[in-house]
Scaffold this motif. Structure first.
Motif, PDB file in Angstrom:
ATOM      1  N   CYS A  83      63.027  26.838  45.705  1.00 62.33           N
ATOM      2  CA  CYS A  83      63.758  27.134  46.946  1.00 62.33           C
ATOM      3  C   CYS A  83      62.998  26.685  48.189  1.00 62.33           C
ATOM      4  O   CYS A  83      63.528  26.746  49.287  1.00 62.33           O
ATOM      5  N   ILE A  84      61.751  26.264  48.033  1.00 60.93           N
ATOM      6  CA  ILE A  84      61.016  25.626  49.123  1.00 60.93           C
ATOM      7  C   ILE A  84      60.511  24.284  48.609  1.00 60.93           C
ATOM      8  O   ILE A  84      60.113  24.166  47.453  1.00 60.93           O
ATOM      9  N   PHE A  85      60.563  23.278  49.488  1.00 62.09           N
ATOM     10  CA  PHE A  85      60.297  21.906  49.061  1.00 62.09           C
ATOM     11  C   PHE A  85      59.393  21.191  50.048  1.00 62.09           C
ATOM     12  O   PHE A  85      59.634  21.236  51.260  1.00 62.09           O
ATOM     13  N   LEU A  86      58.377  20.544  49.517  1.00 61.88           N
ATOM     14  CA  LEU A  86      57.519  19.685  50.328  1.00 61.88           C
ATOM     15  C   LEU A  86      58.322  18.430  50.633  1.00 61.88           C
ATOM     16  O   LEU A  86      58.627  17.647  49.732  1.00 61.88           O
ATOM     17  N   ASN A  87      58.723  18.267  51.900  1.00 61.17           N
ATOM     18  CA  ASN A  87      59.551  17.126  52.268  1.00 61.17           C
ATOM     19  C   ASN A  87      59.414  16.877  53.771  1.00 61.17           C
ATOM     20  O   ASN A  87      60.093  17.515  54.584  1.00 61.17           O
ATOM     21  N   ASP A  88      58.539  15.958  54.111  1.00 62.11           N
ATOM     22  CA  ASP A  88      58.279  15.642  55.520  1.00 62.11           C
ATOM     23  C   ASP A  88      59.521  15.124  56.235  1.00 62.11           C
ATOM     24  O   ASP A  88      59.748  15.429  57.403  1.00 62.11           O
ATOM     25  N   ASP A  89      60.331  14.334  55.546  1.00 63.42           N
ATOM     26  CA  ASP A  89      61.503  13.732  56.183  1.00 63.42           C
ATOM     27  C   ASP A  89      62.499  14.774  56.663  1.00 63.42           C
ATOM     28  O   ASP A  89      63.048  14.668  57.763  1.00 63.42           O
ATOM     29  N   LEU A  90      62.761  15.796  55.854  1.00 57.32           N
ATOM     30  CA  LEU A  90      63.701  16.831  56.265  1.00 57.32           C
ATOM     31  C   LEU A  90      63.163  17.652  57.428  1.00 57.32           C
ATOM     32  O   LEU A  90      63.941  18.157  58.241  1.00 57.32           O
ATOM     33  N   CYS A  91      61.848  17.783  57.528  1.00 53.14           N
ATOM     34  CA  CYS A  91      61.256  18.592  58.596  1.00 53.14           C
ATOM     35  C   CYS A  91      61.318  17.894  59.948  1.00 53.14           C
ATOM     36  O   CYS A  91      61.332  18.554  60.980  1.00 53.14           O
ATOM     37  N   GLY A  92      61.317  16.581  59.932  1.00 54.50           N
ATOM     38  CA  GLY A  92      61.300  15.851  61.200  1.00 54.50           C
ATOM     39  C   GLY A  92      60.013  16.119  61.944  1.00 54.50           C
ATOM     40  O   GLY A  92      58.927  16.048  61.380  1.00 54.50           O
ATOM     41  N   GLU A  93      60.134  16.514  63.205  1.00 50.71           N
ATOM     42  CA  GLU A  93      58.952  16.737  64.039  1.00 50.71           C
ATOM     43  C   GLU A  93      58.336  18.120  63.833  1.00 50.71           C
ATOM     44  O   GLU A  93      57.265  18.403  64.348  1.00 50.71           O
ATOM     45  N   TYR A  94      59.003  18.993  63.086  1.00 52.33           N
ATOM     46  CA  TYR A  94      58.519  20.356  62.885  1.00 52.33           C
ATOM     47  C   TYR A  94      57.791  20.489  61.553  1.00 52.33           C
ATOM     48  O   TYR A  94      57.887  19.631  60.687  1.00 52.33           O
ATOM     49  N   GLU A  95      57.082  21.604  61.394  1.00 50.59           N
ATOM     50  CA  GLU A  95      56.321  21.830  60.164  1.00 50.59           C
ATOM     51  C   GLU A  95      57.183  22.368  59.029  1.00 50.59           C
ATOM     52  O   GLU A  95      56.789  22.292  57.876  1.00 50.59           O
ATOM     53  N   ASN A  96      58.319  22.944  59.370  1.00 46.33           N
ATOM     54  CA  ASN A  96      59.240  23.440  58.351  1.00 46.33           C
ATOM     55  C   ASN A  96      60.649  23.493  58.934  1.00 46.33           C
ATOM     56  O   ASN A  96      60.827  23.357  60.142  1.00 46.33           O
ATOM     57  N   GLY A  97      61.619  23.660  58.055  1.00 44.05           N
ATOM     58  CA  GLY A  97      62.996  23.777  58.491  1.00 44.05           C
ATOM     59  C   GLY A  97      63.834  24.423  57.406  1.00 44.05           C
ATOM     60  O   GLY A  97      63.524  24.298  56.215  1.00 44.05           O
ATOM     61  N   PHE A  98      64.878  25.129  57.806  1.00 47.94           N
ATOM     62  CA  PHE A  98      65.771  25.804  56.876  1.00 47.94           C
ATOM     63  C   PHE A  98      67.109  25.089  56.837  1.00 47.94           C
ATOM     64  O   PHE A  98      67.593  24.608  57.859  1.00 47.94           O
ATOM     65  N   PHE A  99      67.696  25.068  55.653  1.00 52.60           N
ATOM     66  CA  PHE A  99      68.961  24.383  55.466  1.00 52.60           C
ATOM     67  C   PHE A  99      69.840  25.218  54.549  1.00 52.60           C
ATOM     68  O   PHE A  99      69.362  25.766  53.564  1.00 52.60           O
ATOM     69  N   GLU A 100      71.104  25.306  54.914  1.00 53.06           N
ATOM     70  CA  GLU A 100      72.072  25.950  54.041  1.00 53.06           C
ATOM     71  C   GLU A 100      72.213  25.082  52.798  1.00 53.06           C
ATOM     72  O   GLU A 100      72.157  23.857  52.889  1.00 53.06           O
ATOM     73  N   LEU A 101      72.405  25.702  51.642  1.00 54.92           N
ATOM     74  CA  LEU A 101      72.545  24.918  50.414  1.00 54.92           C
ATOM     75  C   LEU A 101      73.655  23.894  50.532  1.00 54.92           C
ATOM     76  O   LEU A 101      73.535  22.776  50.059  1.00 54.92           O
TER      77      LEU A 101
END
Length: 189
Positions: A83-101
């Motif tokens: 449920c948590i994923f190492l993915n720099d591209d999805l984070c963009g300029e931030y260190e983390n981000g949440f996404f609805e499934l």
């Protein structure tokens, strides 16, 4: 059950807002716990106190122990690639981000529920993160408190063993159980 989501990246929408976290190990752990509670939709009032990282200095010693325990229980080792994923591209300029499934469209294997402790947790959101996120908000702060966490876990283990022992005594049958002792003893004077 696991979901495999498609490869189309059009229309990904973040479901969070950027935030600033006080640079204190307790605040960082509280922020990590807050993020995990967001993913697992833990919304009870008690957890809210442990999630209030802007007021980290208000935690009691007992609450601090509970925070350390919950951070250990919800460790990244248990949650990464579920449920948590190492993915720099999805984070963009931030260190983390949440996404609805339903909003995630990059190819990820996501589980829709997790068993943590003795509780089943539904996953409605996922969190993408950069490596620095876990370093700052989990690994460095948990290392600072590792001795205290070790004592907490030892105490929890002793309590659980005692509870099992008591349950075993209370659940014993009326019929005595025969045991044979095959050991022998020799006393030399």
């Amino acid at each position: 059950m696991a979901l495999v989501l498609g490869q189309n990246r059009v229309g990904i929408a973040r479901s969070d807002n950027p935030t600033t976290v006080p640079n204190h190990p307790v605040a960082r752990l509280m922020f990590y716990f807050d993020c995990i509670c967001t993913v697992l939709q833990i919304t009870d009032e008690y957890a809210a106190r442990l999630r209030d990282y802007m007021n980290f200095y208000l935690l009691t010693e007992s609450e601090m122990d509970k925070l350390l325990y919950f951070c250990w229980l919800f460790s990244p080792d248990e949650l990464i690639n579920k449920c948590i994923f190492l993915n720099d591209d999805l984070c963009g300029e931030y260190e983390n981000g949440f996404f609805e499934l339903s909003e995630i469209t990059e190819r990820l294997l996501v589980t829709d529920s997790l068993m943590i402790g003795n509780q089943q947790r539904r996953v409605k959101k996922v969190m993408a993160f950069k490596a620095i996120f876990l370093l700052k908000n989990y690994y460095i702060p948990i290392e600072i408190y590792k001795e205290r966490l070790h004592i907490i876990l030892l105490a929890m283990n002793i309590i659980m063993q005692e509870r099992r022992r008591i349950a075993g005594v209370e659940g014993a049958t009326e019929t005595p159980i025969r045991t044979t002792n095959t050991s022998s003893c020799c006393i030399i004077l």
